[in-house]
Motif scaffolding. Structure first.
Motif, PDB file in Angstrom:
ATOM      1  N   ASP A 123     -12.045  10.360   3.749  1.00 10.64           N
ATOM      2  CA  ASP A 123     -13.243   9.656   3.318  1.00 10.64           C
ATOM      3  C   ASP A 123     -14.305   9.768   4.407  1.00 10.64           C
ATOM      4  N   GLN A 144     -10.723  13.807   8.069  1.00  8.75           N
ATOM      5  CA  GLN A 144     -10.815  12.461   7.493  1.00  8.75           C
ATOM      6  C   GLN A 144     -11.130  12.572   6.011  1.00  8.75           C
ATOM      7  N   ARG A 190       0.814  -1.204   0.000  1.00  9.78           N
ATOM      8  CA  ARG A 190       0.000   0.000   0.000  1.00  9.78           C
ATOM      9  C   ARG A 190       0.852   1.260   0.000  1.00  9.78           C
ATOM     10  N   SER A 196      -3.642   8.938   5.187  1.00 11.59           N
ATOM     11  CA  SER A 196      -3.552  10.329   4.740  1.00 11.59           C
ATOM     12  C   SER A 196      -4.409  11.273   5.588  1.00 11.59           C
ATOM     13  N   ASP A 197      -5.177  10.771   6.555  1.00  9.62           N
ATOM     14  CA  ASP A 197      -5.979  11.645   7.417  1.00  9.62           C
ATOM     15  C   ASP A 197      -5.066  12.512   8.275  1.00  9.62           C
ATOM     16  N   ARG A 232     -11.095   5.406   7.696  1.00  4.16           N
ATOM     17  CA  ARG A 232      -9.885   6.065   8.175  1.00  4.16           C
ATOM     18  C   ARG A 232      -8.715   5.620   7.314  1.00  4.16           C
ATOM     19  N   GLN A 233      -7.859   6.561   6.925  1.00  5.74           N
ATOM     20  CA  GLN A 233      -6.727   6.285   6.057  1.00  5.74           C
ATOM     21  C   GLN A 233      -5.468   6.908   6.637  1.00  5.74           C
TER      22      GLN A 233
END
Length: 468
Positions: free
Chosen positions: A117, A115, A26, A124-125, A121-122
């Motif tokens: 999205d 956030q 990833r 990149s948050d 949760r990612q």
């Protein structure tokens, strides 16, 4: 053939040190994070308004940390989103510090999560600590009953009594009623009250976060006009939303449980012209609600004319209020004028309690009678690295190929032995080259177990007739 190619691929992958199923896959994708460009804030005693400006159009959700469902705002595919938080909840914290001139500077702060999205949760948050400096007049005591009581004291007919009493309270002398009223308005513009929650030991601390059991200080500070008293009543701890709460002080300021919060102790009065500054402090061991790391405290200040009536907290709970209060509130001194609210929050964590609870869950789930070791949490799964997994598949594949080869060899040897046996039987049964061979064939037929004969059963039988 395909199985052999797959096994060779796995072996080369293991020895090359690169896994085909690497969990770091990833990180090979570019992180398209929508970063925060700017944050604009405005605040007062009741609301904390935040305007977030992002680099690109934002479609996710922004919320106060630990309040993802209750204190949030969704993006509208624009570069700007607005979030308004109540200062009495949602993890908003009030802190005070001294500015360059030595004046007290009050600041609201909250940890904001951006956030990317709306549902996931990612990595990149983003998390950003947002602060807002409060104006000087944000915590003014806006109490019409208080102003009315002070003004009625100025308008008393007995001027000598009024001037003498106001002098004792710090008011100016030899002023007419108009000048005293102007001084009263100036005094009311400086009346303030607020609450602070701080750790008892603040040296070498990187943050205001405390742990359960650590000693913290609840400090209520007030600056009120002379001749006005106050006390702390009706204190409550809640989780920031009011879903979970715990009463700490009752309506008379008496503690519900001394282990949770004792009675606050008042410090000395510090006169400032016609104003009086005083602080009340209560030490207690930090606690928290099970589902929140933010502890909010909310108390009421009972404003009295003169000194507030004394309360005997040792009286029985079934006694009447008249016996519990030292003197009646209907008198001139001790009359209750108004009640003000003060509140604040602090982050409380419980690492030891959380670790102990996890340990108790593991011990409780273990079956020591049937299993000598504590059970692995979950479904008894175990984790191995990708390299070891590939090597395991290689070994199992080689064992499978060897087993197939062994079975094939066994089948070939069995078929060969059966062909030899059939060849020998064919020559013995159908060969007629000589009389000796014919006799031998007949004897073989008589003794062969294939035809159900045996030598013992045929010993008394007659032999075949003459051979022609």
């Amino acid at each position: 053939m395909y199985a052999i190619h797959f096994l060779l691929f796995l072996i080369l992958t293991v020895y090359s040190g690169k896994s085909a199923f690497s969990p770091k896959l990833r990180y090979q994708f570019p992180l398209l994070a929508n970063k925060i460009s700017d944050v604009q804030t405005s605040c007062d005693s009741e609301n904390f308004n935040i305007t977030v400006i992002t680099k690109n159009a934002f479609k996710g959700v922004a919320f106060a940390k630990d309040f993802a469902q209750e204190c949030k705002v969704f993006g509208t595919s624009t570069e700007k989103l607005f979030l308004s938080l109540p200062t009495s909840g949602c993890g908003v914290r009030l802190t005070t510090s001294a500015d360059d001139n030595g004046n007290v500077q009050m600041t609201y702060s909250v940890l904001l999560v951006l956030q990317q999205d709306r549902h996931l949760r990612q990595i990149s948050d983003q998390e950003k600590l947002v602060r807002c400096h409060i104006r000087d007049d944000a915590f003014l005591v806006k109490s019409p009953p208080l102003f009315k009581a002070l003004k009625s004291g100025i308008e008393q007919k007995d001027v000598n009594y009024r001037v003498g009493r106001l002098m004792n309270e710090g008011w100016s002398k030899d002023l007419n009623e108009k000048e005293l009223e102007e001084e009263l308005n100036e005094a009311m513009s400086a009346a303030r009250a607020w609450m602070e929650i701080t750790p008892e030991k603040q040296e070498n601390r990187m943050s205001d976060r405390v742990e359960v059991g650590e000693t913290i200080l609840l400090t209520v500070k007030s600056t009120l006009p002379g001749g006005i008293g106050w006390r702390i009543v009706d204190c409550t701890a809640h989780d920031g939303l009011g879903d979970s709460s715990q009463k700490l002080l009752d309506d008379y300021g008496c503690p519900i449980d001394e282990a949770l919060l004792p009675s606050p102790k008042f410090g000395p009065i510090r006169p400032i012209a016609s104003m009086r500054h005083q602080e009340a402090v209560a030490k207690f061991a930090a606690f928290k609600f099970p589902d929140r790391d933010r502890l909010h405290l909310q108390c009421r200040l009972q404003i009295c004319k003169g000194l507030c009536a004394k309360v005997d907290c040792q009286q029985e709970m079934n006694n009447t209020s008249d016996s519990r209060v030292g003197r009646s509130n209907l008198e001139d001194d001790g009359e209750v004028l108004d009640r003000l609210e003060v509140y604040n929050s602090v982050e409380v964590i419980a690492p030891e309690i959380d670790d102990a609870s996890e340990f108790r869950k593991k011990i409780k789930s273990a079956d020591f009678d049937s299993y000598p070791f504590p059970k692995i949490p979950g479904d008894r799964t175990f984790c191995v690295s990708v390299d070891k997994m590939a090597l395991t598949f290689c070994v199992l594949g080689l064992i499978f190929i060897i087993a197939i080869g062994a079975v094939a060899c066994a089948l070939l040897l069995g078929r060969k032995s059966r062909n030899n046996a059939l060849h020998n039987y064919t020559r013995s049964l159908f060969s007629s080259s000589s009389s000796g061979s014919a006799i031998g064939s007949k004897l073989l037929l008589q003794e062969s177990p294939i035809f159900g004969h045996s030598s013992s059963s045929n010993s008394n039988r007659m032999q075949y007739g003459r051979i022609l």
